[in-house]
Design an enzyme around this catalytic site. Structure first.
Site, short mmCIF file in Angstrom:
data_model
loop_
_atom_site.label_atom_id
_atom_site.label_comp_id
_atom_site.label_asym_id
_atom_site.label_seq_id
_atom_site.Cartn_x
_atom_site.Cartn_y
_atom_site.Cartn_z
N ARG A 286 -16.04 -1.15 -22.19
CA ARG A 286 -17.45 -1.23 -22.55
C ARG A 286 -17.87 0.13 -23.09
O ARG A 286 -17.28 1.16 -22.76
CB ARG A 286 -18.30 -1.58 -21.32
CG ARG A 286 -17.96 -2.92 -20.66
CD ARG A 286 -18.84 -3.15 -19.45
NE ARG A 286 -18.59 -4.43 -18.79
CZ ARG A 286 -17.77 -4.61 -17.77
NH1 ARG A 286 -17.11 -3.58 -17.27
NH2 ARG A 286 -17.60 -5.80 -17.23
N LYS B 260 -18.88 -2.04 -14.12
CA LYS B 260 -20.12 -2.54 -13.55
C LYS B 260 -20.02 -2.59 -12.03
O LYS B 260 -18.98 -2.92 -11.48
CB LYS B 260 -20.43 -3.94 -14.10
CG LYS B 260 -20.90 -3.94 -15.55
CD LYS B 260 -21.33 -5.33 -15.97
CE LYS B 260 -21.92 -5.32 -17.36
NZ LYS B 260 -22.36 -6.66 -17.79
N ARG C 133 -14.35 -5.02 -28.13
CA ARG C 133 -13.98 -5.50 -26.78
C ARG C 133 -13.60 -6.98 -26.84
O ARG C 133 -12.58 -7.40 -26.27
CB ARG C 133 -15.16 -5.27 -25.84
CG ARG C 133 -14.96 -5.77 -24.41
CD ARG C 133 -16.11 -5.23 -23.55
NE ARG C 133 -16.29 -5.93 -22.28
CZ ARG C 133 -15.61 -5.66 -21.18
NH1 ARG C 133 -14.67 -4.74 -21.19
NH2 ARG C 133 -15.86 -6.32 -20.06
N TYR D 22 -15.49 -14.63 -23.64
CA TYR D 22 -15.19 -13.45 -24.45
C TYR D 22 -13.99 -13.65 -25.37
O TYR D 22 -13.70 -12.80 -26.19
CB TYR D 22 -14.89 -12.25 -23.53
CG TYR D 22 -16.10 -11.45 -23.15
CD1 TYR D 22 -17.21 -12.07 -22.59
CD2 TYR D 22 -16.14 -10.09 -23.31
CE1 TYR D 22 -18.32 -11.35 -22.22
CE2 TYR D 22 -17.25 -9.35 -22.94
CZ TYR D 22 -18.32 -9.98 -22.39
OH TYR D 22 -19.42 -9.25 -22.02
#
Length: 293
Positions: A146, A170, A237, A269
């Site tokens: 990220r 995160k 990403r 993703y």
């Protein structure tokens, strides 16, 4: 109400270890809800009920807010009221009876292999920043970080000998991610041998590059590479994950590399075209093709 919100924001940061971005977003959402209540002369959480919550969400919709924004505001209120229930300040959470709008699952943008190669090999913004920009682009595509994770990297996080980087993701969850050979070469060129101190990607003043600056570097590389659509770090990403999956990588392994808590997030993703999917199926499934064919 104000004290409850302040306590909840502290709880997010200190107990749930939420990222600074999440804390800021929830605090802003609750300030907006608090303003809505104040306009109606309501200052106590005990006075919040289902009709009031529905009226607030309806006003957001009428004002042109997106479904994503409305859903996030509803989630912030629901979490806040649940916190008050757990703290014994509220007997029940009325937000549990209010449904959030369905969020359309838009597929994230990603690059073809040829486009990805052109982007990471694009010229830097200047001769002085060429090595830095190349290392940023290679690391994004090589490791799927990220933008905040890449910006926060220190030299001590990079194990050049083993080809690994330590990433704080995160929720302050740490993971170890491999560095591809091209990215390792780019980092070795950028980082001369010396003490493991300071940021990997710094500006002229020695401070770590801001996320905004890194986004500009990626966008500029996309333009220089002749990619027709605007490219952001998250596109690299997504590209990292998609190309791994197309190459036959296990979805669980990709989940670990990306630092996703949920496998469903990883699935969103990744993109695999039908030809690539059929090729993997034909190679992997014992009943896909007859023997000898």
């Amino acid at each position: 109400m104000d004290k409850g919100v302040e306590a909840f924001v502290r709880h997010l940061s200190a107990v749930r270890d939420a990222s600074p971005q999440t804390v800021r977003a929830y605090a802003a959402d609750l300030r907006d809800f608090r303003t809505f209540l104040a306009e109606r002369g309501i200052g106590r959480p005990e006075d919040v009920d289902v009709p009031l919550l529905r009226a607030y969400l309806a006003r957001l919709k009428q004002s042109g807010k997106s479904r994503t924004t409305i859903g996030r505001r509803a989630s912030a209120i629901r979490s806040f009221l649940s916190f008050l229930v757990r703290e014994g300040r509220l007997s029940a959470n009325p937000a549990r009876l209010v449904s959030s709008p369905k969020i359309p699952k838009n597929l994230p943008a990603y690059l073809t292999v040829d486009e990805a190669f052109r982007v990471v090999e694009a010229p830097g913004s200047s001769e002085k920043s060429l090595d830095r920009d190349r290392a940023i682009l290679e690391l994004f595509y090589s490791s799927g970080l990220r933008v905040g994770e890449l910006a926060a990297l220190s030299r001590a996080d990079v194990d050049m000998a083993r080809g690994l980087v330590r990433v704080l993701g995160k929720g302050r969850k740490e993971r170890i991610v491999p560095i591809g050979e091209k990215a390792r070469i780019a980092l070795e060129k950028l980082l001369p041998a010396g003490p493991d101190k300071g940021a990997v990607f710094g500006g002229r003043d020695g401070r770590p590059l801001s996320e905004r600056t890194i986004r500009r570097i990626v966008t500029r590389a996309g333009l220089a590479a002749g990619v027709s659509r605007r490219i952001a770090p998250h596109a690299l990403r997504h590209t990292f994950a998609t190309h791994l999956l197309e190459g036959g990588a296990d979805l669980r392994a990709i989940q670990e590399l990306l630092g996703h808590a949920s496998l469903s997030t990883t699935q969103r993703y990744t993109h695999v075209n039908i030809d690539g999917l059929m090729a993997v199926y034909d190679r992997a499934h014992p009943r896909a093709r007859e023997k000898g064919k």
